[in-house]
Scaffold this motif. Sequence first.
Motif, PDB file in Angstrom:
ATOM      1  N   THR A   6     -11.322  -3.041   5.413  1.00 34.53           N
ATOM      2  CA  THR A   6     -10.858  -2.644   6.743  1.00 34.53           C
ATOM      3  C   THR A   6      -9.354  -2.875   6.900  1.00 34.53           C
ATOM      4  O   THR A   6      -8.628  -2.002   7.405  1.00 34.53           O
ATOM      5  CB  THR A   6     -11.628  -3.411   7.837  1.00 34.53           C
ATOM      6  N   ILE A   7      -8.871  -4.009   6.467  1.00 36.66           N
ATOM      7  CA  ILE A   7      -7.431  -4.309   6.561  1.00 36.66           C
ATOM      8  C   ILE A   7      -6.639  -3.352   5.675  1.00 36.66           C
ATOM      9  O   ILE A   7      -5.592  -2.832   6.077  1.00 36.66           O
ATOM     10  CB  ILE A   7      -7.151  -5.778   6.192  1.00 36.66           C
ATOM     11  N   THR A   8      -7.149  -3.100   4.472  1.00 43.13           N
ATOM     12  CA  THR A   8      -6.462  -2.179   3.567  1.00 43.13           C
ATOM     13  C   THR A   8      -6.400  -0.777   4.159  1.00 43.13           C
ATOM     14  O   THR A   8      -5.362  -0.101   4.075  1.00 43.13           O
ATOM     15  CB  THR A   8      -7.159  -2.148   2.190  1.00 43.13           C
ATOM     16  N   VAL A  61       0.807  -1.212   0.000  1.00 44.10           N
ATOM     17  CA  VAL A  61       0.000   0.000   0.000  1.00 44.10           C
ATOM     18  C   VAL A  61       0.844   1.267   0.000  1.00 44.10           C
ATOM     19  O   VAL A  61       0.361   2.322  -0.407  1.00 44.10           O
ATOM     20  CB  VAL A  61      -1.013   0.047   1.175  1.00 44.10           C
ATOM     21  N   ASP A  62       2.108   1.179   0.402  1.00 44.50           N
ATOM     22  CA  ASP A  62       2.950   2.375   0.408  1.00 44.50           C
ATOM     23  C   ASP A  62       3.351   2.804  -1.003  1.00 44.50           C
ATOM     24  O   ASP A  62       3.900   3.883  -1.191  1.00 44.50           O
ATOM     25  CB  ASP A  62       4.176   2.180   1.299  1.00 44.50           C
ATOM     26  N   ARG A  63       3.049   2.002  -2.011  1.00 43.11           N
ATOM     27  CA  ARG A  63       3.331   2.366  -3.405  1.00 43.11           C
ATOM     28  C   ARG A  63       2.299   3.343  -3.949  1.00 43.11           C
ATOM     29  O   ARG A  63       2.513   3.950  -4.985  1.00 43.11           O
ATOM     30  CB  ARG A  63       3.344   1.117  -4.289  1.00 43.11           C
ATOM     31  N   PHE A  64       1.166   3.481  -3.270  1.00 46.22           N
ATOM     32  CA  PHE A  64       0.058   4.277  -3.773  1.00 46.22           C
ATOM     33  C   PHE A  64      -0.368   5.310  -2.739  1.00 46.22           C
ATOM     34  O   PHE A  64      -0.539   4.991  -1.567  1.00 46.22           O
ATOM     35  CB  PHE A  64      -1.136   3.375  -4.107  1.00 46.22           C
ATOM     36  N   GLY A  65      -0.558   6.548  -3.160  1.00 47.47           N
ATOM     37  CA  GLY A  65      -1.039   7.575  -2.256  1.00 47.47           C
ATOM     38  C   GLY A  65      -2.516   7.428  -1.969  1.00 47.47           C
ATOM     39  O   GLY A  65      -2.987   7.749  -0.885  1.00 47.47           O
ATOM     40  N   ASP A 115      -1.027   3.200   8.101  1.00 49.85           N
ATOM     41  CA  ASP A 115       0.337   2.975   8.585  1.00 49.85           C
ATOM     42  C   ASP A 115       1.380   3.410   7.558  1.00 49.85           C
ATOM     43  O   ASP A 115       2.484   3.822   7.924  1.00 49.85           O
ATOM     44  CB  ASP A 115       0.556   1.501   8.922  1.00 49.85           C
ATOM     45  N   ALA A 116       1.023   3.315   6.269  1.00 46.82           N
ATOM     46  CA  ALA A 116       1.969   3.644   5.198  1.00 46.82           C
ATOM     47  C   ALA A 116       1.851   5.097   4.740  1.00 46.82           C
ATOM     48  O   ALA A 116       2.565   5.517   3.826  1.00 46.82           O
ATOM     49  CB  ALA A 116       1.740   2.707   4.007  1.00 46.82           C
ATOM     50  N   GLY A 117       0.943   5.864   5.341  1.00 47.35           N
ATOM     51  CA  GLY A 117       0.767   7.251   4.928  1.00 47.35           C
ATOM     52  C   GLY A 117      -0.064   7.401   3.668  1.00 47.35           C
ATOM     53  O   GLY A 117      -0.029   8.447   3.016  1.00 47.35           O
TER      54      GLY A 117
END
Length: 107
Positions: free
Chosen positions: A38-40, A2-6, A46-48
């Motif tokens: 919910t998990i996403t 998920v940190d690859r995508f804003g 957490d990843a901003g």
Amino acid sequence: MVDRFGTIVFEDLNVIKMEQSHYLAKSIADVAWNQFITITESKAEDAGSRVVLVNPRNTSQQCSRCGMIVAKTLSDRVHSCPHCGLEMDRDQNAAINSMRLGLQSQG
């Protein structure tokens, strides 16, 4: 991942109503759609990154190129626009529309 995508966009589906449909119930229940979102959301926070839920109304019916509504049944798997000639997988067309809505909602 998920940190690859804003921004990560999901259609805000009425899962409870969809599970009442004989044709959709097993697929919806199998993927645990609400739990997945919910998990996403948690991982994105957490990843901003952020998760945006958009209204699913007409996302698969609207042409992602010209904006015209092209009626389809659930069994129609290809988006074929008689107005501008765009042809693509129905789900890809809906994903483009959903992403556009999600980005627009952020300003």
